[in-house]
Design a protein around this motif. Structure first.
Motif, PDB file in Angstrom:
ATOM      1  N   UNK A 145      -0.173 -24.368 -11.911  1.00 17.17           N
ATOM      2  CA  UNK A 145      -0.227 -23.422 -13.038  1.00 17.17           C
ATOM      3  C   UNK A 145      -0.684 -22.028 -12.635  1.00 17.17           C
ATOM      4  N   UNK A 146      -0.599 -21.727 -11.330  1.00 15.62           N
ATOM      5  CA  UNK A 146      -1.093 -20.424 -10.859  1.00 15.62           C
ATOM      6  C   UNK A 146       0.039 -19.411 -10.675  1.00 15.62           C
ATOM      7  N   UNK A 147      -0.334 -18.153 -10.807  1.00 10.86           N
ATOM      8  CA  UNK A 147       0.607 -17.045 -10.640  1.00 10.86           C
ATOM      9  C   UNK A 147       0.061 -16.165  -9.528  1.00 10.86           C
ATOM     10  N   UNK A 148       0.771 -16.114  -8.412  1.00 23.77           N
ATOM     11  CA  UNK A 148       0.243 -15.452  -7.217  1.00 23.77           C
ATOM     12  C   UNK A 148       1.053 -14.201  -6.875  1.00 23.77           C
ATOM     13  N   UNK A 200       6.612 -11.426  -6.459  1.00 24.45           N
ATOM     14  CA  UNK A 200       6.798 -10.462  -5.370  1.00 24.45           C
ATOM     15  C   UNK A 200       6.704  -9.034  -5.906  1.00 24.45           C
ATOM     16  N   UNK A 201       6.220  -8.128  -5.054  1.00 23.16           N
ATOM     17  CA  UNK A 201       6.257  -6.705  -5.375  1.00 23.16           C
ATOM     18  C   UNK A 201       7.625  -6.166  -4.976  1.00 23.16           C
ATOM     19  N   UNK A 202       7.659  -5.227  -4.021  1.00 26.80           N
ATOM     20  CA  UNK A 202       8.957  -4.654  -3.611  1.00 26.80           C
ATOM     21  C   UNK A 202       9.250  -5.107  -2.171  1.00 26.80           C
ATOM     22  N   UNK A 203      10.413  -5.723  -2.004  1.00 28.22           N
ATOM     23  CA  UNK A 203      10.750  -6.306  -0.701  1.00 28.22           C
ATOM     24  C   UNK A 203      12.016  -5.694  -0.118  1.00 28.22           C
ATOM     25  N   UNK A 204      12.075  -5.751   1.210  1.00 22.24           N
ATOM     26  CA  UNK A 204      13.250  -5.229   1.924  1.00 22.24           C
ATOM     27  C   UNK A 204      14.339  -6.276   1.962  1.00 22.24           C
ATOM     28  N   UNK A 241       7.062   7.495  -2.493  1.00 27.29           N
ATOM     29  CA  UNK A 241       6.176   7.170  -3.623  1.00 27.29           C
ATOM     30  C   UNK A 241       5.656   5.733  -3.500  1.00 27.29           C
ATOM     31  N   UNK A 242       6.550   4.809  -3.150  1.00 23.63           N
ATOM     32  CA  UNK A 242       6.134   3.410  -2.997  1.00 23.63           C
ATOM     33  C   UNK A 242       5.082   3.294  -1.892  1.00 23.63           C
ATOM     34  N   UNK A 243       5.338   3.977  -0.773  1.00 22.45           N
ATOM     35  CA  UNK A 243       4.393   3.847   0.343  1.00 22.45           C
ATOM     36  C   UNK A 243       3.009   4.387  -0.035  1.00 22.45           C
ATOM     37  N   UNK A 244       2.987   5.370  -0.923  1.00 20.98           N
ATOM     38  CA  UNK A 244       1.695   5.892  -1.399  1.00 20.98           C
ATOM     39  C   UNK A 244       1.025   4.929  -2.369  1.00 20.98           C
ATOM     40  N   UNK A 245       1.856   4.269  -3.178  1.00 17.92           N
ATOM     41  CA  UNK A 245       1.299   3.363  -4.194  1.00 17.92           C
ATOM     42  C   UNK A 245       0.825   2.032  -3.616  1.00 17.92           C
ATOM     43  N   UNK A 246       1.430   1.632  -2.492  1.00 17.29           N
ATOM     44  CA  UNK A 246       1.124   0.309  -1.927  1.00 17.29           C
ATOM     45  C   UNK A 246       0.022   0.460  -0.881  1.00 17.29           C
ATOM     46  N   UNK A 247      -1.170  -0.121  -1.095  1.00 12.10           N
ATOM     47  CA  UNK A 247      -2.262   0.028  -0.130  1.00 12.10           C
ATOM     48  C   UNK A 247      -1.866  -0.362   1.298  1.00 12.10           C
ATOM     49  N   UNK A 299      -0.789  -5.268  -2.272  1.00  9.62           N
ATOM     50  CA  UNK A 299      -1.944  -4.710  -2.982  1.00  9.62           C
ATOM     51  C   UNK A 299      -1.597  -3.662  -4.029  1.00  9.62           C
ATOM     52  N   UNK A 300      -0.292  -3.501  -4.334  1.00  3.44           N
ATOM     53  CA  UNK A 300       0.120  -2.455  -5.283  1.00  3.44           C
ATOM     54  C   UNK A 300      -0.540  -2.666  -6.655  1.00  3.44           C
ATOM     55  N   UNK A 301      -0.593  -3.929  -7.082  1.00  5.03           N
ATOM     56  CA  UNK A 301      -1.253  -4.236  -8.355  1.00  5.03           C
ATOM     57  C   UNK A 301      -2.595  -4.875  -8.031  1.00  5.03           C
TER      58      UNK A 301
END
Ligand SMILES: NC(=O)c1ccc[n+]([C@@H]2O[C@H](COP(=O)([O-])OP(=O)(O)OC[C@H]3O[C@@H](n4cnc5c(N)ncnc54)[C@H](O)[C@@H]3O)[C@@H](O)[C@H]2O)c1
Length: 255
Positions: free
Chosen positions: A243-246, A190-194, A210-216, A251-253
């Motif tokens: 074996x996957x990492x999702x 997960x990225x950043x969650x509420x 800043x987060x809102x600018x960084x997150x598409x 879209x931040x990364x």
């Protein structure tokens, strides 16, 4: 695509609030019977009551997953009640803060114990049940790690970053070893969650902008958006994924 988990039995750790609670409710709504674990029994019971009120089946089990005896109790109580375990969600996590230069050794150890060793205990114990008893049916394990430590640095959370990166490495080998038993192991970042755990940070207006600018997608995630990804990974829709990492981060990364 209709994703159903009818007849399946699932354990979600740290499911008393936030992302874990959303996962437990989503899996229950898809037909699974839920062992709702949390260190805090009141939180677990609240989630159980919500699942039952919505017509689902659930049981609360208070246990500290970093303690082997309590982890065994969680697994055995689930098996005793429903006679099988098909899904494990390693979600429980803690996030001690502080600079590396000032970090207390106890904080480091506790962070490793809950985030990394707890994931190992639960995967080993549930892996044994699934490999010995599930035969053709196999099983699904989903770990909730983080983009922190794996794809991005996170200020004042070195132990958390190290533990979550450890979960990703552990999960890959777990997927390789468990594949022979039909057990699929995948990890969500997960990225950043509420959630309650980010409440204090979200009160900082400068950080939010800043987060809102960084997150598409220009917003933080909702717990339900992780839960839907987890539901897919547990379902037959993901039968060829292991074996996957999702990453689920708006879209931040991007790589
Ligand atoms: N919220 C986010 O933005 C975010 C981002 C990346 C990753 N994550 C990860 O997602 C997971 C859930 O995050 P959240 O924000 O919902 O967390 P949260 O703190 O709101 O909830 C975690 C729950 O786990 C329980 N818990 C803690 N230690 C435990 C233990 N030893 N045994 C059993 N239960 C225990 C807590 O009592 C709590 O109810 C965590 O692993 C976290 O690291 C969250």
């Amino acid at each position: 695509m209709q994703l159903t988990l009818n007849e399946k039995v699932a354990i979600v750790t740290g499911a008393g609030r936030g992302i874990g609670a959303a996962i437990a409710k989503t899996l229950a709504a898809a037909g699974a019977k839920l062992a709702v674990n949390d260190l805090n029994p009141d939180r677990a019971e609240r989630v159980v009551n919500e699942i039952i009120a919505d017509g689902g089946e659930a049981m609360g089990i208070s246990a500290d997953i970093s303690n082997k005896f309590q982890a065994v109790h969680l697994v055995e109580k689930t098996r005793e009640k429903w006679g099988r375990i098909d899904i494990l969600i390693n979600n429980a996590g803690i996030e001690p803060t502080g600079s590396i230069l000032k970090m207390d050794e106890w904080d480091w150890d506790r962070c490793m114990e809950v985030n990394l060793k707890g994931t190992f205990f639960m995967s080993q114990l549930v892996g044994r049940v699934m490999s010995w008893e599930n035969s053709e049916r196999g099983g699904a394990i989903v770990n909730i790690a983080s983009t922190a430590g794996v794809q991005v640095a996170l200020a004042d959370r070195a132990a958390y970053c190290a533990a979550k990166a450890g979960v990703v490495g552990f999960a890959r080998e777990c997927a390789r070893e468990f594949a022979q038993y039909g057990i699929r192991v995948n990890t969500v970042l997960p990225g950043i969650f509420e959630t309650e755990s980010t409440e204090t940070l979200r009160q900082n207006a400068e950080l939010m902008s800043r987060w809102e600018n960084e997150i598409p997608l220009a917003r933080l995630g909702q717990a339900n958006e992780i839960a839907q990804t987890v539901l897919f990974l547990c379902s037959d829709g993901a039968s060829y994924m292991t074996g996957q990492t999702i990453t689920v981060d708006g879209g931040r990364v991007m790589r």
